[in-house]
Design a protein around this motif. Sequence first.
Motif, PDB file in Angstrom:
ATOM      1  N   ASN A  15       0.830  -1.199   0.000  1.00  0.00           N
ATOM      2  CA  ASN A  15       0.000   0.000   0.000  1.00  0.00           C
ATOM      3  C   ASN A  15       0.865   1.249   0.000  1.00  0.00           C
ATOM      4  OD1 ASN A  15      -2.405   1.440   0.096  1.00  0.00           O
ATOM      5  ND2 ASN A  15      -2.380   1.577   2.320  1.00  0.00           N
ATOM      6  N   VAL A  16       0.448   2.214  -0.837  1.00  0.00           N
ATOM      7  CA  VAL A  16       1.127   3.514  -0.840  1.00  0.00           C
ATOM      8  C   VAL A  16       0.058   4.568  -0.615  1.00  0.00           C
ATOM      9  CG1 VAL A  16       2.403   5.167  -2.239  1.00  0.00           C
ATOM     10  CG2 VAL A  16       2.940   2.743  -2.411  1.00  0.00           C
ATOM     11  N   VAL A  17       0.281   5.449   0.346  1.00  0.00           N
ATOM     12  CA  VAL A  17      -0.670   6.529   0.627  1.00  0.00           C
ATOM     13  C   VAL A  17      -0.032   7.840   0.169  1.00  0.00           C
ATOM     14  CG1 VAL A  17      -1.952   7.737   2.419  1.00  0.00           C
ATOM     15  CG2 VAL A  17      -1.529   5.294   2.647  1.00  0.00           C
ATOM     16  N   ALA A  18      -0.784   8.575  -0.647  1.00  0.00           N
ATOM     17  CA  ALA A  18      -0.243   9.837  -1.162  1.00  0.00           C
ATOM     18  C   ALA A  18      -1.304  10.924  -1.052  1.00  0.00           C
ATOM     19  CB  ALA A  18       0.158   9.672  -2.626  1.00  0.00           C
ATOM     20  N   THR A  19      -0.853  12.170  -0.958  1.00  0.00           N
ATOM     21  CA  THR A  19      -1.813  13.273  -0.915  1.00  0.00           C
ATOM     22  C   THR A  19      -1.473  14.260  -2.022  1.00  0.00           C
ATOM     23  OG1 THR A  19      -0.429  14.572   0.572  1.00  0.00           O
ATOM     24  CG2 THR A  19      -2.061  13.147   1.597  1.00  0.00           C
ATOM     25  N   PHE A  20      -2.484  15.017  -2.436  1.00  0.00           N
ATOM     26  CA  PHE A  20      -2.222  16.125  -3.341  1.00  0.00           C
ATOM     27  C   PHE A  20      -3.342  17.141  -3.192  1.00  0.00           C
ATOM     28  CE2 PHE A  20      -5.233  15.605  -6.909  1.00  0.00           C
ATOM     29  CZ  PHE A  20      -5.655  14.298  -6.727  1.00  0.00           C
ATOM     30  N   ARG A  21      -3.172  18.299  -3.816  1.00  0.00           N
ATOM     31  CA  ARG A  21      -4.195  19.346  -3.704  1.00  0.00           C
ATOM     32  C   ARG A  21      -4.629  19.809  -5.080  1.00  0.00           C
ATOM     33  NH1 ARG A  21      -4.682  21.152   1.562  1.00  0.00           N
ATOM     34  NH2 ARG A  21      -2.902  20.615   2.863  1.00  0.00           N
ATOM     35  N   THR A  22      -5.903  20.213  -5.162  1.00  0.00           N
ATOM     36  CA  THR A  22      -6.432  20.658  -6.460  1.00  0.00           C
ATOM     37  C   THR A  22      -6.430  22.175  -6.581  1.00  0.00           C
ATOM     38  OG1 THR A  22      -8.668  20.640  -5.559  1.00  0.00           O
ATOM     39  CG2 THR A  22      -7.936  18.664  -6.718  1.00  0.00           C
ATOM     40  N   ARG A  52     -10.418   2.103 -11.140  1.00  0.00           N
ATOM     41  CA  ARG A  52     -10.178   0.690 -11.392  1.00  0.00           C
ATOM     42  C   ARG A  52      -8.711   0.407 -11.700  1.00  0.00           C
ATOM     43  NH1 ARG A  52     -15.256   1.627 -13.492  1.00  0.00           N
ATOM     44  NH2 ARG A  52     -14.371   2.452 -15.400  1.00  0.00           N
ATOM     45  N   LYS A  53      -8.145   1.270 -12.543  1.00  0.00           N
ATOM     46  CA  LYS A  53      -6.758   1.030 -12.965  1.00  0.00           C
ATOM     47  C   LYS A  53      -5.955   2.312 -12.819  1.00  0.00           C
ATOM     48  CE  LYS A  53      -5.246  -0.334 -17.054  1.00  0.00           C
ATOM     49  NZ  LYS A  53      -5.210  -0.917 -18.406  1.00  0.00           N
ATOM     50  N   PRO A  54      -5.039   2.483 -11.946  1.00  0.00           N
ATOM     51  CA  PRO A  54      -4.693   1.516 -10.904  1.00  0.00           C
ATOM     52  C   PRO A  54      -5.784   1.448  -9.829  1.00  0.00           C
ATOM     53  CG  PRO A  54      -3.415   3.534 -10.639  1.00  0.00           C
ATOM     54  CD  PRO A  54      -4.223   3.712 -11.853  1.00  0.00           C
ATOM     55  N   MET A  55      -5.793   0.379  -9.053  1.00  0.00           N
ATOM     56  CA  MET A  55      -6.830   0.174  -8.047  1.00  0.00           C
ATOM     57  C   MET A  55      -6.559   1.115  -6.874  1.00  0.00           C
ATOM     58  SD  MET A  55      -9.127  -2.634  -7.643  1.00  0.00           S
ATOM     59  CE  MET A  55      -8.538  -4.259  -7.251  1.00  0.00           C
ATOM     60  N   ILE A  56      -7.262   2.242  -6.911  1.00  0.00           N
ATOM     61  CA  ILE A  56      -6.992   3.287  -5.914  1.00  0.00           C
ATOM     62  C   ILE A  56      -8.296   3.790  -5.340  1.00  0.00           C
ATOM     63  CG2 ILE A  56      -6.362   5.738  -5.859  1.00  0.00           C
ATOM     64  CD1 ILE A  56      -3.875   5.086  -7.186  1.00  0.00           C
ATOM     65  N   THR A  57      -8.271   4.108  -4.058  1.00  0.00           N
ATOM     66  CA  THR A  57      -9.418   4.755  -3.428  1.00  0.00           C
ATOM     67  C   THR A  57      -8.971   6.141  -3.004  1.00  0.00           C
ATOM     68  OG1 THR A  57     -10.142   2.634  -2.578  1.00  0.00           O
ATOM     69  CG2 THR A  57     -11.114   4.585  -1.589  1.00  0.00           C
ATOM     70  N   ALA A  58      -9.761   7.142  -3.346  1.00  0.00           N
ATOM     71  CA  ALA A  58      -9.388   8.507  -2.979  1.00  0.00           C
ATOM     72  C   ALA A  58     -10.434   9.093  -2.052  1.00  0.00           C
ATOM     73  CB  ALA A  58      -9.271   9.367  -4.223  1.00  0.00           C
ATOM     74  N   SER A  59      -9.960   9.779  -1.003  1.00  0.00           N
ATOM     75  CA  SER A  59     -10.861  10.542  -0.127  1.00  0.00           C
ATOM     76  C   SER A  59     -10.730  11.989  -0.547  1.00  0.00           C
ATOM     77  CB  SER A  59     -10.430  10.408   1.337  1.00  0.00           C
ATOM     78  OG  SER A  59     -10.548   9.080   1.752  1.00  0.00           O
ATOM     79  N   ILE A  60     -11.884  12.577  -0.896  1.00  0.00           N
ATOM     80  CA  ILE A  60     -11.867  13.930  -1.455  1.00  0.00           C
ATOM     81  C   ILE A  60     -12.597  14.871  -0.517  1.00  0.00           C
ATOM     82  CG2 ILE A  60     -12.541  15.338  -3.452  1.00  0.00           C
ATOM     83  CD1 ILE A  60     -12.650  12.649  -5.036  1.00  0.00           C
ATOM     84  N   GLU A  74       5.089   3.911  -5.879  1.00  0.00           N
ATOM     85  CA  GLU A  74       4.987   5.376  -5.823  1.00  0.00           C
ATOM     86  C   GLU A  74       4.534   5.926  -7.173  1.00  0.00           C
ATOM     87  OE1 GLU A  74       8.522   7.163  -4.219  1.00  0.00           O
ATOM     88  OE2 GLU A  74       8.500   5.876  -2.461  1.00  0.00           O
ATOM     89  N   ASP A  75       5.047   5.334  -8.255  1.00  0.00           N
ATOM     90  CA  ASP A  75       4.655   5.808  -9.589  1.00  0.00           C
ATOM     91  C   ASP A  75       3.187   5.553  -9.854  1.00  0.00           C
ATOM     92  OD1 ASP A  75       7.845   4.752 -10.956  1.00  0.00           O
ATOM     93  OD2 ASP A  75       7.199   6.693 -10.153  1.00  0.00           O
TER      94      ASP A  75
ATOM     95  N   GLU B 348       1.139  -7.232 -11.499  1.00  0.00           N
ATOM     96  CA  GLU B 348       0.770  -6.184 -12.449  1.00  0.00           C
ATOM     97  C   GLU B 348       2.006  -5.809 -13.259  1.00  0.00           C
ATOM     98  OE1 GLU B 348      -3.236  -5.543 -11.424  1.00  0.00           O
ATOM     99  OE2 GLU B 348      -2.114  -4.221 -12.717  1.00  0.00           O
ATOM    100  N   PRO B 349       1.831  -5.381 -14.514  1.00  0.00           N
ATOM    101  CA  PRO B 349       3.006  -4.931 -15.267  1.00  0.00           C
ATOM    102  C   PRO B 349       3.647  -3.735 -14.568  1.00  0.00           C
ATOM    103  CG  PRO B 349       0.987  -4.485 -16.468  1.00  0.00           C
ATOM    104  CD  PRO B 349       0.605  -5.329 -15.313  1.00  0.00           C
ATOM    105  N   LYS B 350       4.954  -3.844 -14.293  1.00  0.00           N
ATOM    106  CA  LYS B 350       5.588  -2.847 -13.452  1.00  0.00           C
ATOM    107  C   LYS B 350       6.255  -1.741 -14.248  1.00  0.00           C
ATOM    108  CE  LYS B 350       4.913  -4.571  -9.316  1.00  0.00           C
ATOM    109  NZ  LYS B 350       4.027  -3.981  -8.385  1.00  0.00           N
ATOM    110  N   ASP B 351       5.673  -1.328 -15.394  1.00  0.00           N
ATOM    111  CA  ASP B 351       6.369  -0.288 -16.164  1.00  0.00           C
ATOM    112  C   ASP B 351       5.659   1.049 -16.041  1.00  0.00           C
ATOM    113  OD1 ASP B 351       5.090  -1.629 -19.325  1.00  0.00           O
ATOM    114  OD2 ASP B 351       4.153  -1.204 -17.388  1.00  0.00           O
TER     115      ASP B 351
END
Lengths: 187, 391
Positions: A15-22, A52-60, A74-75, B348-351
């Motif tokens: 799991n990677v948790v990241a934040t950003f601002r709009t 869905r791709k990437p499988m991410i959940t965002a709290s807005i 991270e990418d 998953e493809p890691k690119d």
Amino acid sequence: MDSSNDEALDIIVTNVVATFRTRCHLNLRTIALEGTNVIYKPEVGKVLMKLRKPMITASIWSSGKIICTGATSEDEAKLGARRLARCLQKLGFKVRFSAFKVVNVLAVCSMPFAVHLIDFTKNNRPIASYEPELHPAATYRIKNLKATIQVFSTGSLTVTGPNVQNVATAVEQVYPLLFECQKPLCK
Amino acid sequence: MNLIKGLQRVKALCRTLRVNREIEDLSETYYNQAYQHKSFIKVSLNKKEVLAGCCVLVSCRLLNWPITMGTISCLLDADSMVVGAVYEEMVKILNIKAPIINVTDVMEAHSQEYKISSVYVPEELAENSKDLTKRAVALVELAADSWIVTGRKPIPIMMAAIYLAWQSLKPTKQRLKYSLDKFCQIAKVNKHKPALKRITEMKEVLCKLGKEIPWVKEPVTPDNVVRLMEDILQHRDALLRRALRTHEDALLADCQASCEDSLIEETAPSQISEVVEQTPDLSSVELCESNAERAKQPGDGDDNQCAASEQHSYTQGSQDSSQNWGKRVLFAPPCVIHAKKRRVEQPEPKDVTGDEEISDSEIDSYIRTPREARDFALAQKMFSMSESEKS
């Protein structure tokens, strides 16, 4: 991964948790109405949006602060965050993707040996602590890396840290300490 | 005012536990310090009472008075998780480095709780506390050596040890029929469910050692191992060594057998080089190479063949390699020996770089068309109207 070890260890980022601002106000009602995969939580003042791709959940939040969880690198977290920002743009908000930061990384790793937790804790006080009545794992906190490692007797580790590099370094640092506590059963 | 009451509570707890003066004084000092700290000055009275218990607990630990957190939770009639949280906070702010409790030290105090002497139960079920403790301590030491204790809560382990010790001190048909439930009833203690699992694990270890006893001809099973417990515990060091040696010999024999199998497969070498390149899990390959080195092989030729055949078999099950090491050793933490089958996750493809172009069509899939949005709003309205009509 580490050339000094005989055996390479797989560190799997879960799991990677990241934040950003709009940088603009967001109308949560609009997002809930016009977005799919959205759950509106008016009682806490936020909206959950799942990609869905990437499988991410965002709290807005309406202030424009967004927290993304669920990425496995991270990418991937950055890509997911950008996709989300694009989505909000398409919904009509004047979004500017800014202040992206990875705040937490969770990874798991498995040693090919069992670890004697009492020996490990005794050898590494006070950095390590172990309370079997509360939790089955010993906790090892590396202050300068801001990383926390939970060591289980089975040799499994869960590592949390501010980024993937710190997590990898933490595992490298703790490996020799664990290796000396495998306690082979020979008297 | 509450500080004084808190200190009185500390004193009362110390008197109940019958600790010495030194521990009482230390507990009071810690309570004074912790109470004044910003983390605890404004907490509820309940929490302050728990803090009193934690101060007593840490003082006991520091001055070698064996006591478990469970005992304190019982005395305070508080949730053990709450006690744990307060304890960890207190230790952090007071910067205390308390030693970890040794299960064998706590055993004597714990076994006093079991009302199993002849004063409380009929003669055929009675045991005196000293014998019971001695036998249980030996069993816990064996459990600690065979990975049953590490990472587990101490009280179910002690309960399992006392139950098995009680059965083995007089292994009559009557006693062997007694379940853990019934035993806890007659001893007037609360049963801990995990103790059942600990009993199974301990019996498994006892069976592994029981098999090595030279004068036992019948097969050793969990049903009959309790009768042999006295002998097993008395000679546990020697039996452990024998069991490990037997296991190593068996592994060696297995390895040689698989070497002979691989000699038959002519295409094996080319298959291996292909599979090794494809496998994402390099650690399994390197792991089994070092394992092959560790296992004593009779000749160099066999070495290479064995490493190759192990590579072949491991790359086939490369996802399981990290759990496989548990199957190769005689004693390991039980959840490694009986590892659950992990769901194989598709990598998953890691690119991903994070800066890729994002296509419009992709984003559109997350947005409703104006018509869909209208329909959705209408449906919501109708739904909420029908809800309010119902109520």
